[in-house]
Scaffold this motif. Structure first.
Motif, short mmCIF file in Angstrom:
data_model
loop_
_atom_site.label_atom_id
_atom_site.label_comp_id
_atom_site.label_asym_id
_atom_site.label_seq_id
_atom_site.Cartn_x
_atom_site.Cartn_y
_atom_site.Cartn_z
N ALA A 221 0.83 -1.22 0.00
CA ALA A 221 0.00 0.00 0.00
C ALA A 221 0.86 1.26 0.00
CB ALA A 221 -0.92 0.00 1.21
N LEU A 238 2.57 -4.72 6.83
CA LEU A 238 2.97 -3.52 6.10
C LEU A 238 4.17 -3.80 5.20
CD1 LEU A 238 1.35 -2.28 8.64
CD2 LEU A 238 2.58 -0.20 8.12
N THR A 241 5.37 -1.54 1.87
CA THR A 241 4.58 -0.31 1.87
C THR A 241 5.46 0.93 1.70
OG1 THR A 241 4.66 -0.26 4.28
CG2 THR A 241 2.70 -1.21 3.27
N ALA A 261 9.62 -2.33 3.79
CA ALA A 261 8.86 -1.07 3.78
C ALA A 261 9.82 0.11 3.68
CB ALA A 261 8.02 -0.95 5.04
#
Length: 509
Positions: A221, A238, A241, A261
């Motif tokens: 995301a 996560l 991300t 991430a």
């Protein structure tokens, strides 16, 4: 059914059967129109207050500005209907079909839309405050700028829907399917997003203060510039991300999976990160003051096989504010086009056999020199990377001899056995690939034998994460001009310089 209601229904059906489709402004308040067929009718501005239209066919009907407050529309067919500006407050639309319907600016305050089919519907600017949208299908629907504050979207399926700039303050989206959804600049304060699927979603600039995202899937995301202050991300996924410049002040990231991430520029003041999985997470460029973090998982698979423990908040802050180590090769010549092409090919070949050099160097061309800078998140790569990175240059042999001498010096130092083994193992991996690398580079270098750049004097400098500098090689003619070619010996870094350098490593036990 009362006589008056029967007359209303009969008159309406008669007109429709005779081909009349224009019922603009008609008053059908409290009428029973269940299962009626008014497909493609024009009911603009019609008054259908408390009207029973359940099971009716209103597909492609025009109900713009119509009053449908408290109306019963359960199981009705409103596919491709136009309801722009209509009011459906407290209306019952349970299991209704509104596929590709237009509800721009419509009001559906506290309306019931449980298990509705709303795919490709346009709710832009609509008011759905406290609406019941449990288990609805909103695939590719447009809710840009819509007001869904306090709405119930538990178990909703809204893949690829557009919620850009929407207000979902306090909304309940528990276990909703929201992969690929656009929530950019949306207001999700205090929203419940437990176990929600937001894989690949766009939440850039979104406000998620005090939101509950425990167990949520946010893999891939975009969370850049988003606000997660006070949010609960306990156990959330996560991975991959983009958290660049995100605010995670006082956020709970306990056992959150952050593998790969990017959170450069993020603000983590007061956050809790105990048990977070941080493999391949950049450890620089973040604010980590007053964090709570007893340990993190640094194993590649996030399986707890490699744990980094911290004795204090200052120790964990230092770990997360790691400064990347650098290998810097300074060439006493200007980079020309031929040399630039050869470098690109050479380092591309090297990267295929030595993955730590997969990222190309930063090249800075000065007034008389060219500087190649390689960056590494782990200090253990500095010596082996320098050993390999110097290969395209004539100074490679002497530089590599010096690096091996430094390695032997390290082995004689009073260091933890695990540290010595780790550093030795990394260098041995580079040495083992040396002959194979030379064979692959030979053709590239032979084609550029006449290029002065690769025969120019060099300096190879290592800068640890602790900002200690070690010059492993400096050609005696480096910086000399006017044909000076004296035969001074290469200096060899040993002793205290090496000890200080190794001691400054941000080493993971």
């Amino acid at each position: 059914m009362e006589a008056e209601e029967l007359l209303k229904r009969f008159a309406l059906v008669k007109r429709y059967t005779e081909g009349d489709r224009d019922f603009t402004g008609i008053n059908l308040n409290e009428a029973n129109l269940s299962r009626i067929n008014l497909s493609q009718s024009i009911l603009r501005g019609a008054s259908l207050f408390v009207t029973n239209i359940s099971g009716a066919n209103l597909s492609e009907a025009n109900l713009s500005e119509a009053n449908l407050n408290v109306a019963r529309l359960s199981s009705s067919n409103l596919s491709r209907a136009i309801l722009n500006g209509a009011t459906l407050n407290v209306a019952n639309l349970v299991r209704a079909d509104l596929t590709a319907a237009q509800l721009i600016g419509a009001s559906l305050i506290r309306s019931e839309l449980v298990r509705c089919e709303l795919s490709k519907a346009n709710f832009s600017g609509a008011n759905l405050t406290e609406a019941d949208l449990r288990e609805v299908k909103l695939t590719q629907a447009n809710l840009c700028g819509a007001n869904l504050s306090g709405a119930n979207l538990r178990g909703a399926s809204a893949a690829s829907a557009n919620f850009q700039g929407a207000n979902l303050h306090g909304a309940d989206l528990t276990k909703a399917e929201l992969s690929g959804v656009n929530f950019s600049k949306a207001d999700l304060r205090q929203a419940c997003l437990q176990q929600v699927d937001l894989c690949g979603a766009d939440l850039s600039g979104a406000n998620l203060k005090w939101a509950d995202l425990s167990g949520a899937n946010l893999n891939g995301a975009d969370l850049s510039d988003s606000k997660f202050s006070g949010a609960n991300l306990n156990g959330a996924d996560l991975r991959n991300t983009n958290l660049a410049n995100a605010s995670l002040v006082h956020a709970d990231l306990t056992e959150t999976n952050l593998i790969n991430a990017d959170w450069v520029g993020a603000d983590l003041r007061g956050a809790t990160l105990t048990g977070a999985k941080v493999y391949l997470v950049p450890r620089f460029g973040i604010i980590a003051d007053d964090i709570t973090c007893q340990w993190v998982d640094i194993s590649p698979a996030g399986d707890g096989t490699q744990i980094q423990k911290f004795k204090s908040s200052s120790e964990s802050r230092k770990f997360l504010n790691h400064t990347p180590g650098l290998v810097r090769i300074v060439v006493d010549a200007l980079l020309d086009h031929s040399a630039n092409s050869a470098l690109a090919i050479a380092y591309s070949e090297i990267a295929q056999h030595y993955p730590p050099l997969s990222c190309p160097p930063n090249i800075e061309v000065g007034y008389r020199r060219t500087t190649l800078t390689f960056r590494f998140d782990s200090d253990e790569h500095l010596l082996p990377a320098a050993f390999v990175a110097i290969l395209p240059f004539k100074d490679a042999v002497q530089t590599q001899k010096n690096i091996m001498a430094v390695s032997k010096n390290i082995e004689s130092q009073d260091l933890a056995k695990k540290r010595r083994v780790q550093l030795s193992k990394a260098l041995n991996a580079a040495v083992e690939n040396l002959n194979e690398l030379k064979n692959h580079l030979q053709g590239v270098l032979n084609a550029h034998q006449q290029t002065r750049f690769f025969h120019s004097p060099t300096q190879t400098i290592l800068i640890s994460s602790g900002q200690e500098i070690l010059t492993v090689q400096s050609h005696p003619n480096f910086g000399q001009r006017g044909g000076n070619n004296h035969q001074s010996k290469f200096s060899l870094p040993v002793g205290q310089k090496v000890v200080d350098f190794i001691a400054s490593f941000d080493y993971v036990d």
